[in-house]
Design a protein around this motif. Structure first.
Motif, PDB file in Angstrom:
ATOM      1  N   LEU A 121       0.840  -1.207   0.000  1.00  0.00           N
ATOM      2  CA  LEU A 121       0.000   0.000   0.000  1.00  0.00           C
ATOM      3  C   LEU A 121       0.872   1.252   0.000  1.00  0.00           C
ATOM      4  O   LEU A 121       0.564   2.234  -0.679  1.00  0.00           O
TER       5      LEU A 121
ATOM      6  N   ALA B 168       1.935   2.931  -3.223  1.00  0.00           N
ATOM      7  CA  ALA B 168       0.954   3.749  -3.939  1.00  0.00           C
ATOM      8  C   ALA B 168       0.712   5.103  -3.279  1.00  0.00           C
ATOM      9  O   ALA B 168       0.131   5.987  -3.904  1.00  0.00           O
ATOM     10  N   MET B 169       1.144   5.247  -2.021  1.00  0.00           N
ATOM     11  CA  MET B 169       0.755   6.469  -1.310  1.00  0.00           C
ATOM     12  C   MET B 169       1.800   6.957  -0.315  1.00  0.00           C
ATOM     13  O   MET B 169       1.466   7.575   0.689  1.00  0.00           O
TER      14      MET B 169
ATOM     15  N   TYR C 142      -8.595   2.643   5.229  1.00  0.00           N
ATOM     16  CA  TYR C 142      -7.558   1.707   4.770  1.00  0.00           C
ATOM     17  C   TYR C 142      -7.781   0.284   5.294  1.00  0.00           C
ATOM     18  O   TYR C 142      -6.888  -0.547   5.220  1.00  0.00           O
TER      19      TYR C 142
ATOM     20  N   SER D  84      -7.458  -1.171  -3.200  1.00  0.00           N
ATOM     21  CA  SER D  84      -8.259  -0.713  -2.069  1.00  0.00           C
ATOM     22  C   SER D  84      -9.318   0.256  -2.567  1.00  0.00           C
ATOM     23  O   SER D  84      -8.979   1.265  -3.188  1.00  0.00           O
TER      24      SER D  84
ATOM     25  N   ASP E 269      -8.980   3.846  -4.159  1.00  0.00           N
ATOM     26  CA  ASP E 269      -8.023   4.655  -3.401  1.00  0.00           C
ATOM     27  C   ASP E 269      -6.592   4.315  -3.799  1.00  0.00           C
ATOM     28  O   ASP E 269      -5.788   5.204  -4.068  1.00  0.00           O
ATOM     29  N   THR E 270      -6.267   3.018  -3.809  1.00  0.00           N
ATOM     30  CA  THR E 270      -4.921   2.601  -4.193  1.00  0.00           C
ATOM     31  C   THR E 270      -4.967   1.292  -4.968  1.00  0.00           C
ATOM     32  O   THR E 270      -5.839   0.448  -4.743  1.00  0.00           O
TER      33      THR E 270
ATOM     34  N   ALA F  19      -1.622  -1.275  -6.169  1.00  0.00           N
ATOM     35  CA  ALA F  19      -0.165  -1.373  -6.179  1.00  0.00           C
ATOM     36  C   ALA F  19       0.253  -2.833  -6.267  1.00  0.00           C
ATOM     37  O   ALA F  19      -0.460  -3.725  -5.804  1.00  0.00           O
TER      38      ALA F  19
END
Length: 190
Positions: free
Chosen positions: A18, A21-22, A53, A72, A112-113, A115
């Motif tokens: 995760l 990605a962020m 999350y 996600s 949201d993500t 990856a």
């Protein structure tokens, strides 16, 4: 390759993926550029219920019992309620109060993500996850999926456009120019 819903036990394996990605966003949220603390933050959040999350909102791509990728996503209408436990945890654990922006809203399931673990990149896992969530949400549940992609990431934007997403607007969040893309159900999804 298997795609399944995440469990709380997946949190430790999912957090570093995760973070890919962020990373900048997590550092901003916790108020420090500390990779270990960022992974701890994500591990905690992923293992909990009812937050932005949470494992409840994550699909994993797994091979030989190893998580290789994740997607996600959650209902955009739920953003405020899902974000609040995250902000409360940040205030308590990191003594930080970040200013946040609404990246989504009602009317879309927000991706949201997405990856893929470094050792599995280039193997089509991101595209496999994307196709799975499109089948699940758009074709089966007749929902619109929305996402934001950095305008400085043409490779990712190209993948989304090839998969059927189209640009609906532009946003500026965390100092970045982002394209808001969506994929909607079509008549053949009825």
């Amino acid at each position: 390759m298997q795609i399944r819903k995440a469990t709380p036990q997946d949190a430790f394996a999912l957090a570093p993926i995760l973070l890919l990605a962020m990373e900048d966003i997590v550092y901003y949220l916790i108020g420090q550029q500390d990779k270990a603390r960022a992974i701890d933050f994500l591990t905690y959040c992923i293992a909990q219920k009812d937050n932005q999350y949470s494992y409840q909102h994550i699909w994993v791509a797994e091979a030989n019992e190893t998580i290789l990728g994740q997607a996600s996503l959650y209902n955009g209408a739920d953003l405020a309620n899902l974000r609040q436990p995250v902000l409360d945890y940040i205030t308590k654990e990191y003594q930080h109060t970040p200013i946040v922006f609404d990246e989504t809203s009602a009317g879309e399931v927000y991706l949201d993500t997405i990856a893929v673990a470094p050792q599995a990149q280039g193997m089509g896992i991101g595209q496999l996850l994307l196709r799975h969530i499109i089948d699940f949400f758009v074709h089966n549940q007749k929902a619109t999926i929305g996402l934001l992609v950095d305008q400085e990431n043409p490779k990712a934007k190209s993948l989304y456009l090839r998969t059927g997403f189209s640009k609906v607007s532009e946003k500026s969040i965390f100092g970045k120019r982002l394209d808001h893309l969506q994929i909607k159900p079509t008549a053949k999804d009825s």
